[in-house]
Design a protein around this motif. Structure first.
Motif, PDB file in Angstrom:
ATOM      1  N   ARG A 574      27.831 -30.868 -35.349  1.00  0.00           N
ATOM      2  CA  ARG A 574      28.064 -29.551 -35.972  1.00  0.00           C
ATOM      3  C   ARG A 574      29.352 -28.909 -35.407  1.00  0.00           C
ATOM      4  NH1 ARG A 574      24.620 -25.609 -38.134  1.00  0.00           N
ATOM      5  NH2 ARG A 574      22.776 -26.763 -37.483  1.00  0.00           N
ATOM      6  N   ALA A 578      32.598 -28.052 -37.555  1.00  0.00           N
ATOM      7  CA  ALA A 578      33.156 -26.691 -37.642  1.00  0.00           C
ATOM      8  C   ALA A 578      34.674 -26.734 -37.493  1.00  0.00           C
ATOM      9  CB  ALA A 578      32.533 -25.814 -36.552  1.00  0.00           C
ATOM     10  N   VAL A 583      35.434 -23.545 -39.995  1.00  0.00           N
ATOM     11  CA  VAL A 583      34.467 -22.443 -40.144  1.00  0.00           C
ATOM     12  C   VAL A 583      33.702 -22.304 -38.825  1.00  0.00           C
ATOM     13  CG1 VAL A 583      34.119 -22.688 -42.645  1.00  0.00           C
ATOM     14  CG2 VAL A 583      32.710 -24.014 -41.050  1.00  0.00           C
ATOM     15  N   ALA A 584      32.926 -21.268 -38.715  1.00  0.00           N
ATOM     16  CA  ALA A 584      32.077 -21.110 -37.530  1.00  0.00           C
ATOM     17  C   ALA A 584      30.911 -22.085 -37.616  1.00  0.00           C
ATOM     18  CB  ALA A 584      31.554 -19.684 -37.446  1.00  0.00           C
ATOM     19  N   ASP A 586      27.947 -21.764 -36.860  1.00  0.00           N
ATOM     20  CA  ASP A 586      26.733 -21.137 -37.372  1.00  0.00           C
ATOM     21  C   ASP A 586      26.688 -21.079 -38.898  1.00  0.00           C
ATOM     22  OD1 ASP A 586      25.861 -20.815 -34.868  1.00  0.00           O
ATOM     23  OD2 ASP A 586      26.309 -18.655 -34.724  1.00  0.00           O
ATOM     24  N   ASP A 587      27.845 -21.212 -39.521  1.00  0.00           N
ATOM     25  CA  ASP A 587      27.870 -21.132 -40.989  1.00  0.00           C
ATOM     26  C   ASP A 587      27.602 -22.486 -41.644  1.00  0.00           C
ATOM     27  OD1 ASP A 587      28.394 -18.464 -40.906  1.00  0.00           O
ATOM     28  OD2 ASP A 587      30.589 -18.708 -40.966  1.00  0.00           O
ATOM     29  N   LEU A 588      27.359 -23.488 -40.817  1.00  0.00           N
ATOM     30  CA  LEU A 588      27.157 -24.830 -41.384  1.00  0.00           C
ATOM     31  C   LEU A 588      25.675 -25.104 -41.609  1.00  0.00           C
ATOM     32  CD1 LEU A 588      29.746 -26.833 -39.253  1.00  0.00           C
ATOM     33  CD2 LEU A 588      29.902 -26.211 -41.681  1.00  0.00           C
ATOM     34  N   ARG A 589      25.372 -25.750 -42.726  1.00  0.00           N
ATOM     35  CA  ARG A 589      24.004 -26.133 -43.065  1.00  0.00           C
ATOM     36  C   ARG A 589      23.887 -27.652 -43.006  1.00  0.00           C
ATOM     37  NH1 ARG A 589      23.718 -22.118 -41.786  1.00  0.00           N
ATOM     38  NH2 ARG A 589      23.523 -20.116 -42.814  1.00  0.00           N
ATOM     39  N   VAL A 604      29.197 -25.868 -45.929  1.00  0.00           N
ATOM     40  CA  VAL A 604      29.415 -24.473 -45.571  1.00  0.00           C
ATOM     41  C   VAL A 604      28.488 -23.615 -46.421  1.00  0.00           C
ATOM     42  CG1 VAL A 604      31.125 -22.628 -45.340  1.00  0.00           C
ATOM     43  CG2 VAL A 604      31.828 -25.023 -45.086  1.00  0.00           C
ATOM     44  N   ALA A 605      27.730 -22.774 -45.737  1.00  0.00           N
ATOM     45  CA  ALA A 605      26.774 -21.935 -46.453  1.00  0.00           C
ATOM     46  C   ALA A 605      27.502 -21.086 -47.489  1.00  0.00           C
ATOM     47  CB  ALA A 605      26.042 -21.032 -45.464  1.00  0.00           C
TER      48      ALA A 605
END
Ligand code: MCN
Ligand code: CUN
Length: 800
Positions: A574, A578, A583-584, A586-589, A604-605
């Motif tokens: 993860r 990122a 991206v951050a 935390d924004d990854l699914r 990316v969410a």
């Protein structure tokens, strides 16, 4: 918490064919006896013909002058190296080679190292041992008699054959409930001595390098890391100079957890000769001298109120430990996990006492799907419930249903202090009874009995059941250790740049299919194909430390470790994703995907179409990416899993037998097994484990017995005498499943490897006794024994 079999869905899980079978079915497995090292010598063990005798002298001069003999090792040779005795798993010592006395028939007295196996065996006949025979203790019930010969006079101040006393539960609360019970049933039960009898016997190739001081031991070892520590302690070789390699193992069933004299003598032989030494025992040696199972003499009492509600259980046990107390169980549990003897029932109070005794028989170990004595516990309670049903004229299924723990009681703390993690027992029993068609078989049974009473002709039909609770996955460090080693396991996972992976484990498959199921766990967590994950086990130089495979602990402990390691790798991925996607994290699914070569992917969410696969991440993680502080690059993780509790798999079994009243012969006609081991990683392998365990149960219930005569002569030293079940004795198993995930296991999985061996013997015995209308008779229910029981004269099968 209950689910359905759908709970097992997701990439990776499912009936994946076993990866290891490709080599096994082609005869390309590599077992200890397939190993041939340059200059390798061969060892053979001289064994005692007596069960109990003092050794006056051992003369090896003739053997030493045999032209092909390179070394002869006796107890004296070992004593000079401080190795004549070894520590056991139970805080006792055991003789490596006898110095003072022999204490069971088949005990190791001397070891010959020769140029070939034949010469080594021939030279055994040239060793002259002068024995002074002593009276043996064969019957455990006589071991504590005042005039019993003292077996362990090697121990200081030893005046009897007592090993330990252990108790659990609340004696006062139990007595109070017994005092107000409307009904009390009692029964004496023997769980006879049986043997794990794996197809491959125990063996080793020990290779000591005099230049480097390094010892490599190829061995049949279910617990390679624990073995390494033992070699270090016993042989005094630094632990880091010892490498244990367990190659393919042809069945273990606990037989290969322990340390045997042959292993150590091969090491000493290699040190003495400077050449590798192979030792592989034969079938009789295996049956006579390696760790037995059971040998529990139990007295059980069960108290119930007038409505048939079970109030309390009280048990006293005499445990026959053989000549050395070597049973492997956590230090705090001298009687293993026998304390779970309240089984699957809602019982307010219970108490048990266990007394261990020495006898002139081979020592125990971990043996034969014992789950550290849950086997005996389940047999006890499931037999007692049937005896209660018999005595009070109740239907055994209804009696069980009225007393089973209900799902709302979980997590459940038992009267003896065990915390059952999850369960739905009534559902399992209902499923088993429905699958069997219980009412229909009862009607058929009644018709058969009526016809027998009219015509004197059989068969008689019997229906037996058991509802068992297992306790597997040892175990929490604070409670469980073996020789001071906490019962944790490690896992190490590496994902390579091209997206394949290697998982290294401390557990050790002996036929359970770990190469497949543990790859499935990684596949499940990372979305990689099962084939893209290789599993390495059994080599202490190449695997993380851990306690190995027994007690059905691989899935509960190593399985959890594998899952945790894979999740760590996923989190590493993860971080890299990122960076790649800017991206951050935390924004990854995460999406595990279908299990393709790309692996799972991070997207990316809220931004459709932007994602990166694990395979792409793996390459990038090893590539030229500019990584932020704290992100190491590379996808690799290690973990040590400390299980917070055991897992408690369970099941309900229904067995239908036909008994020929003329011959006593038993035909197991049907066997319905409903097992719940939580989430199933590979349902096909789980079913295979259950098939094997059910066959074990039929074997123990009907034919298996390690018997001795009054002189302590072993009467079961070949497969002509020690009867194993074959397909002929087994019905087509009828399996069903429920899934009640373990709440504390990362995958919700519980162990299953021993479940069916634990749960099936009482079902078979209950069925046979139900057919012949006898309250109790001990295993094995051979035709002669059943016939005698039908005549009202049951025998003691454990005594010849
Ligand atoms: N499994 C699964 N899903 C679960 C539980 C288990 O898919 N919920 C799979 C496991 O991944 C593993 C197999 O079933 O491939 C058994 O797993 P587990 O219950 O964790 O037991 P272990 O692997 O620790 O095996 C030990 C157990 C014991 S103690 C004895 S004794 C026994 C038994 O396994 N010895 C065996 N089964 C045996 N099977 C073979 N062929 N040979 C032996 O020596
Ligand atoms: Cu108890 S026999 Mo298995 O535990 O290897």
């Amino acid at each position: 918490m209950t689910g359905t079999l759908d709970a097992c869905a997701g990439p990776g899980f499912g009936p994946v064919p076993r990866k290891e079978d490709g080599r096994f079915v082609r005869g390309r497995g590599r077992f200890v006896d397939d190993i041939a090292l340059p200059g390798m010598l061969h060892g053979a063990v001289l064994r005692s013909p007596y069960a109990h005798a003092r050794i006056r002298s051992v003369d090896v001069t003739a053997a030493e002058s045999h032209p092909k003999v390179r070394a002869v090792i006796t107890g004296e040779t070992l004593a000079a190296r401080g190795m004549a005795w070894m520590p056991t798993f139970s805080h006792d010592v055991a003789a490596v080679l006898a110095t003072d006395k022999v204490r069971y028939q088949g005990q190791e007295v001397a070891f010959v190292v020769a140029e070939d196996r034949y010469a080594a065996r021939d030279a055994l006949a040239l060793i002259d041992v002068d024995y002074e025979p002593l009276p043996p203790v064969v019957d455990a019930r006589l071991a504590l008699a005042l005039d019993a010969p003292v077996i362990r006079d090697d121990l200081a101040d030893r005046t009897d054959n007592h090993v330990f006393d252990w108790e659990t539960g609340d004696p006062d609360a139990t007595a109070a409930l017994f005092a107000r019970a409307a009904h009390v049933s009692e029964c004496d039960l023997v769980y006879p001595r049986v043997h794990p009898a794996p197809l491959e016997t125990c063996g080793t190739v020990a290779d000591f390098d005099r230049i480097s001081g390094k010892l490599t031991v190829h061995a049949t070892a279910q617990a390679p890391h624990a073995h390494r520590m033992l070699y270090a302690r016993i042989a005094g070789i630094p632990e880091h100079h010892i490498r244990i390699i367990a190659p393919d193992i042809g069945g273990g069933f606990g037989n290969k957890v322990g340390m045997y004299p042959g292993y150590l003598c091969a090491v000493v032989g290699s040190i003495m000769t400077g050449a590798p030494v192979k030792w592989v025992e034969d079938r009789s040696e295996n049956l006579m001298s390696t760790s037995f199972a059971r040998d529990f003499h139990m007295h059980g009492e069960i108290a119930a109120d007038a409505d048939g509600h079970i109030l309390a259980l009280r048990v006293s046990v005499l445990a026959d430990h053989g000549a050395f107390n070597a049973t492997a169980q956590p230090s705090k549990f001298p009687a293993g996990f026998f304390g779970v003897f309240t089984g699957s029932y809602d019982i307010a109070a219970a108490h048990c006492r266990v007394t261990g005794v020495y006898t002139n028989k081979a020592p125990g170990g971990v043996a034969y799907a014992c789950s550290f004595r849950v086997t005996e516990a389940v047999y006890l309670v499931e037999r007692l419930v049937d005896v209660l049903a018999h005595d009070t004229g109740r239907d055994p299924a209804e009696l069980r249903m009225a007393n089973l723990l209900t799902p709302d009681r979980f997590p459940f703390r038992s009267a003896t202090g065990w915390e059952y993690d999850s369960g739905d027992y009534p559902r399992a029993l209902r499923t088993a009874l429905d699958t069997a068609g219980y009412a229909g078989i009862r009607a058929e049974q009644a018709a058969r009995r009526a016809s027998f009473e009219k015509t004197g002709k059989g068969p008689l039909t019997g229906i037996g059941m058991s509802v068992f609770t297992e306790a597997v996955g040892a175990g929490p460090r604070r409670l469980m250790d073996i020789m001071g080693l906490g019962m944790a396991d490690g896992a190490e996972l590496r994902v390579h740049p091209t997206g394949t992976a290697v998982l290294r484990l401390s557990c050790m498959s002996q036929g359970q299919g770990h190469e497949t199921t543990f790859a499935q766990i990684v596949s499940h967590e990372l979305g990689l194909p099962v084939d893209a994950v290789d599993v390495v086990q059994g080599d202490t130089d190449n695997t993380p430390f851990g306690l190995g495979t027994y007690g059905s602990r691989s899935t509960p402990v190593s399985g959890a470790a594998a899952s945790v390691a894979a999740r760590k790798v996923r989190e590493q991925a993860r971080q890299v994703a990122a960076v790649l996607l800017e991206v951050a994290a935390d924004d990854l699914r995460w999406d595990a995907g279908p299990g393709s070569a790309e692996g799972g992917s991070f997207s990316v969410a809220g931004v459709p179409g932007v994602s990166v696969s694990l395979r792409e991440i793996a390459m990038a993680a090893h590539g030229g990416l500019d990584l932020p502080e704290g992100v190491e690059g590379q996808l690799a993780a290690t973990t040590v899993y400390n299980p917070p509790n055991l897992t408690f798999p369970f099941g309900a079994y229904v067995c239908v037998v036909d008994v020929d009243p003329g011959t006593g012969e038993v035909d197991v006609r049907r066997f319905v097994a409903v097992d719940d081991c939580g989430v199933r990683i590979n349902p096909m392998i789980v079913e295979g484990q259950i098939h094997g365990g059910l066959a074990d149960g039929v074997g123990m219930a009907l034919m298996e017995l390690v018997a001795f005569d009054d002189d302590g002569n072993h009467l079961s030293a070949s497969f002509m005498d020690y009867l194993l079940p074959t397909a002929m004795e087994c019905p087509p198993w009828e399996l069903a499943a429920t899934v009640t995930p373990s709440p504390h296991h990362p995958l919700g999985a519980k162990g299953v490897g021993e479940s069916a061996t634990v749960g099936s013997p009482p079902a078979v015995v209950n069925a046979v006794l139900d057919a012949i209308g006898v309250r109790h008779a001990d295993m094995p229910l051979t035709p002669a024994h059943v016939w005698r029981a039908l005549q009202g004269r049951p025998i003691r099968p454990d005594i010849a």
